[in-house]
Design a protein around this motif. Structure first.
Motif, PDB file in Angstrom:
ATOM      1  N   LEU A  10       5.916  -6.754 -12.212  1.00 14.11           N
ATOM      2  CA  LEU A  10       5.692  -5.305 -12.158  1.00 14.11           C
ATOM      3  C   LEU A  10       4.611  -4.862 -13.148  1.00 14.11           C
ATOM      4  O   LEU A  10       3.816  -3.965 -12.836  1.00 14.11           O
ATOM      5  N   GLN A  21       0.394   1.868  -9.155  1.00 16.18           N
ATOM      6  CA  GLN A  21       0.667   0.636  -8.427  1.00 16.18           C
ATOM      7  C   GLN A  21      -0.603   0.172  -7.725  1.00 16.18           C
ATOM      8  O   GLN A  21      -1.254   0.952  -7.036  1.00 16.18           O
ATOM      9  N   ARG A  95      13.081  -1.754  -7.644  1.00 19.02           N
ATOM     10  CA  ARG A  95      11.807  -1.614  -8.368  1.00 19.02           C
ATOM     11  C   ARG A  95      11.897  -0.495  -9.404  1.00 19.02           C
ATOM     12  O   ARG A  95      11.467  -0.669 -10.555  1.00 19.02           O
TER      13      ARG A  95
END
Length: 219
Positions: A10, A21, A95
């Motif tokens: 991540l 992201q 996530r």
């Protein structure tokens, strides 16, 4: 600071300054799930092959997410394939939990905003750059010829499966990345673990992308 392989992934998947992201969710979520499953394999809690995941040692590791996954695998009598496990595990909620944990421990900062004043957006800029810097240093050393440990090799394999390697390590030797991802450097047991994790991540990412494409076409 100790972080999981999924958390390392991540960190690599978000820009350092703005915390955006940098790969699609359809690539990232299966990869995060694959990283959790692979960590159970490299810590000898499960045996991972392309066809099944089986328990080797049900002893908890002391990590909430890893231990919850280990308990779910141990609770099932019939072994399932890694791809099946990933299909059930991957989610935006997973996530978000891991990103929130990184923010809680001071690695990231959680920033809330809106797009066009209407749509809520969360960004995750770094608060402690040293954690990702250590990950990149470790991976870069392997990609330039150092012998990898199983943990780093698994991370590279999953980064490659998610097509994150070109963005996180743009100058890396593609042949070396593929060599690590296929486990060609490793002993048989480690190579099988890496190959299974890589194959499961690829299968899950492909399925997620196909589902997203189908949904978009039908809308």
């Amino acid at each position: 600071m100790r972080v999981t392989i999924a958390e390392e992934l991540l960190l690599l998947a978000h820009s350092d300054d703005k915390g955006k992201q940098i790969i699609n969710t359809t690539q990232l979520d299966p990869a995060v799930a694959g990283a959790l499953l692979a960590e159970l394999a490299v810590t000898d809690r499960v045996e991972l092959t392309k066809k099944k995941v089986t328990i080797k040692d049900p002893t908890p590791l002391g990590d909430e997410e890893l231990d919850a996954l280990l308990a779910r695998i141990a609770d099932k009598s019939a072994p399932r394939s890694p791809a099946w496990r990933l299909s059930k595990l991957q989610s935006g909620k997973l996530r978000k939990r891991l990103l929130t944990r990184l923010a809680t421990t001071g690695v990231l900062t959680e920033q809330q905003s809106t797009v066009l004043g209407l749509f809520p957006v969360t960004r995750w800029p770094e608060a402690d750059p040293s954690v990702e810097a250590n990950v990149k240093e470790r991976v870069s050393a392997v990609l330039t010829g150092a012998d990898p440990d199983p943990r780093t090799a698994v991370l590279i394999a999953i980064v490659h499966a998610a097509k994150l390697d070109r963005k996180a390590f743009p100058g890396a030797d593609r042949a070396r990345v593929k060599q690590i991802a296929k486990g060609e450097w490793a002993g048989d047991a480690v190579a099988k673990t890496i190959a299974a994790a890589n194959a499961a991540a690829v299968a899950a990412i492909t399925a997620a992308t196909s589902a997203a494409t189908t949904a978009s076409s039908g809308s």
